[in-house]
Design an enzyme around this catalytic site. Structure first.
Site, PDB file in Angstrom:
ATOM      1  N   HIS A  61       1.138  -1.175   0.116  1.00 15.80           N
ATOM      2  CA  HIS A  61      -0.473   0.014  -0.211  1.00 15.80           C
ATOM      3  C   HIS A  61       1.179   1.256   0.085  1.00 15.80           C
ATOM      4  O   HIS A  61       1.944   1.164   0.452  1.00 15.80           O
ATOM      5  CB  HIS A  61      -1.406  -0.052   1.104  1.00 15.80           C
ATOM      6  CG  HIS A  61       0.134   0.261   2.562  1.00 15.80           C
ATOM      7  ND1 HIS A  61       0.476  -0.816   3.045  1.00 15.80           N
ATOM      8  CD2 HIS A  61      -0.154   0.832   3.505  1.00 15.80           C
ATOM      9  CE1 HIS A  61       1.133  -0.531   4.377  1.00 15.80           C
ATOM     10  NE2 HIS A  61       0.437   0.622   4.628  1.00 15.80           N
ATOM     11  N   HIS A  63       1.579   3.997   2.041  1.00 16.83           N
ATOM     12  CA  HIS A  63       1.739   4.713   3.249  1.00 16.83           C
ATOM     13  C   HIS A  63       3.436   5.003   3.177  1.00 16.83           C
ATOM     14  O   HIS A  63       4.230   3.746   3.081  1.00 16.83           O
ATOM     15  CB  HIS A  63       1.702   3.257   4.479  1.00 16.83           C
ATOM     16  CG  HIS A  63       0.314   4.507   4.964  1.00 16.83           C
ATOM     17  ND1 HIS A  63      -0.142   3.820   5.770  1.00 16.83           N
ATOM     18  CD2 HIS A  63      -0.748   5.588   4.178  1.00 16.83           C
ATOM     19  CE1 HIS A  63      -1.390   3.929   5.844  1.00 16.83           C
ATOM     20  NE2 HIS A  63      -2.251   5.047   5.086  1.00 16.83           N
ATOM     21  N   ASP A  65       6.138   4.949   5.137  1.00 18.29           N
ATOM     22  CA  ASP A  65       6.973   3.909   5.750  1.00 18.29           C
ATOM     23  C   ASP A  65       6.877   2.228   5.299  1.00 18.29           C
ATOM     24  O   ASP A  65       7.452   1.667   5.370  1.00 18.29           O
ATOM     25  CB  ASP A  65       6.343   3.347   6.982  1.00 18.29           C
ATOM     26  CG  ASP A  65       5.470   2.818   6.920  1.00 18.29           C
ATOM     27  OD1 ASP A  65       3.949   2.836   6.233  1.00 18.29           O
ATOM     28  OD2 ASP A  65       5.261   1.625   8.439  1.00 18.29           O
ATOM     29  N   HIS A 138      -7.498  -2.697   5.880  1.00 24.62           N
ATOM     30  CA  HIS A 138      -6.009  -1.244   6.047  1.00 24.62           C
ATOM     31  C   HIS A 138      -7.027  -0.318   5.896  1.00 24.62           C
ATOM     32  O   HIS A 138      -8.176   0.150   5.228  1.00 24.62           O
ATOM     33  CB  HIS A 138      -5.024  -1.164   5.640  1.00 24.62           C
ATOM     34  CG  HIS A 138      -4.397  -0.273   6.425  1.00 24.62           C
ATOM     35  ND1 HIS A 138      -3.856  -0.358   7.855  1.00 24.62           N
ATOM     36  CD2 HIS A 138      -2.984  -0.063   6.128  1.00 24.62           C
ATOM     37  CE1 HIS A 138      -2.583   0.393   8.001  1.00 24.62           C
ATOM     38  NE2 HIS A 138      -2.623   1.067   6.933  1.00 24.62           N
ATOM     39  N   ASP A 206      -0.191  -4.194   8.068  1.00 22.43           N
ATOM     40  CA  ASP A 206      -1.378  -3.423   7.903  1.00 22.43           C
ATOM     41  C   ASP A 206      -2.667  -3.345   7.368  1.00 22.43           C
ATOM     42  O   ASP A 206      -3.113  -3.245   6.900  1.00 22.43           O
ATOM     43  CB  ASP A 206      -0.735  -2.080   6.659  1.00 22.43           C
ATOM     44  CG  ASP A 206       0.176  -1.717   7.544  1.00 22.43           C
ATOM     45  OD1 ASP A 206       1.793  -2.406   7.965  1.00 22.43           O
ATOM     46  OD2 ASP A 206       0.534  -0.265   8.116  1.00 22.43           O
ATOM     47  N   HIS A 265       6.655  -5.331  11.412  1.00 27.20           N
ATOM     48  CA  HIS A 265       6.261  -4.547  11.679  1.00 27.20           C
ATOM     49  C   HIS A 265       5.595  -4.146  12.789  1.00 27.20           C
ATOM     50  O   HIS A 265       4.335  -3.681  13.236  1.00 27.20           O
ATOM     51  CB  HIS A 265       4.642  -4.185  10.644  1.00 27.20           C
ATOM     52  CG  HIS A 265       4.265  -2.996  10.080  1.00 27.20           C
ATOM     53  ND1 HIS A 265       3.068  -2.056  11.420  1.00 27.20           N
ATOM     54  CD2 HIS A 265       4.690  -1.940   8.798  1.00 27.20           C
ATOM     55  CE1 HIS A 265       2.741  -0.972  10.257  1.00 27.20           C
ATOM     56  NE2 HIS A 265       3.754  -0.669   9.762  1.00 27.20           N
TER      57      HIS A 265
END
Length: 304
Positions: A61, A63, A65, A138, A206, A265
């Site tokens: 995805h 994001h 990070d 998520h 996530d 994570h």
């Protein structure tokens, strides 16, 4: 043989000894990367691996990070004189997002090929990897991935003879789906026995727990799953932010019947994941708290 290395285990922000999320696989001379958080290329170097053979990058995805290390990695690959195309798989909008990142990584000497995932699930075949992307839960569109190395059946002489396959087609059909000889098509199914057990790894980060994660993890040799929090009092925060606790990840592993679970994570506030393992292993005994550059080599099961 499939090599797996958990390059980074951090979520949200990198720490001095914890890079952001990334996983690397190596098979038959081709490497595959899932996510590329900050610190990924440093971890690749520290592991003693090379980023030059990376042929596929799967993005879960958008994001930061999970993709913040991408421009630097692509620049390094270009500076290493890479010329072969690189395939990047990810959610809808992938091409636009990556091209925006490339404002600081212009002039790459190799082609980027973008594959945007359609719908809830999709399958891909690249460089010997059978990749299944599956949508998870998520707060933005996010996918988990299963990587599978298929293994064909053993050559069956009697089956080949019964199907009247000429001997000069026997060897090619062990490497190809079909062969044409003298105007006739012969298929590998005419000479091979049942498909043998391959190697399967499932990676999910996530997400809240979902039945789809269990479905895709079933039959895997390893489940790598996010465990954002080890503290039981942070369960409500995990629900609110659409993440998982160690205990929820362990429940998924137990339901899927996998032999082993690696947690990854972690929240930046979670310094020592090991201290929670006694309670987690009451749910799933073979839970391993992931560490940067944790490595495993998987080999095919010996024929009986």
């Amino acid at each position: 043989m499939l090599d797996i290395c958990l390059l980074g285990t951090g979520g949200m922000m990198p720490l001095p000894r914890r890079a952001l999320t990334a996983l690397m696989a190596r098979y038959n001379g081709s490497s595959l990367l899932i996510d590329c958080g900050e610190g990924t290329q440093v971890s690749i170097r520290e592991q003693g691996w090379s980023f030059h053979p990376i042929d596929v990058i799967c993005i879960t995805h958008f994001h930061g990070d999970h993709i913040s290390g991408l421009p630097g990695l692509l620049l390094s690959m270009g500076n290493a004189e890479r010329s072969n195309p690189l395939t990047i798989i990810g959610p809808k909008g992938l091409k636009r997002i990556v091209q925006s990142l490339l404002v600081i990584a212009q002039g790459l000497p190799f082609e980027l090929r973008f594959v945007e995932i359609e719908g809830e699930e999709q399958e891909f075949y690249f460089a010997g990897y059978h990749i299944r992307a599956f949508k998870v839960n998520h707060n933005v569109v996010c996918y988990g991935y299963s990587l599978e190395i298929k293994r064909s059946g053993k050559f069956d002489v009697e089956k080949a003879k019964r199907n009247h396959v000429p001997m000069k087609a026997w060897s090619p059909l062990q490497k190809n789906d079909q062969v044409e000889l003298e105007g006739k098509i012969y298929t590998s199914e005419m000479v091979l026995g049942p498909e043998r057990k391959g190697i399967k790894i499932t990676y999910c980060t996530d997400s809240r727990p979902t039945a789809r994660i269990v479905e895709h993890a079933t039959g895997s040799d390893l489940l790598i799953c996010e465990g954002m929090y080890g503290e039981k009092e942070k369960t409500a925060s995990a629900r609110e932010k659409k993440h998982m606790t160690f205990y929820e990840a362990a429940e998924l592993a137990a339901k899927a019947g996998v032999p082993e679970l690696w947690l990854t994570h972690y929240s930046p506030s979670l310094i020592k994941p090991d201290v929670y393992m006694d309670d987690v292993r009451k749910i799933f005994a073979n839970t391993i708290p992931g560490k940067d550059r944790m490595f495993r080599e998987f080999i095919f099961e010996a024929d009986s």
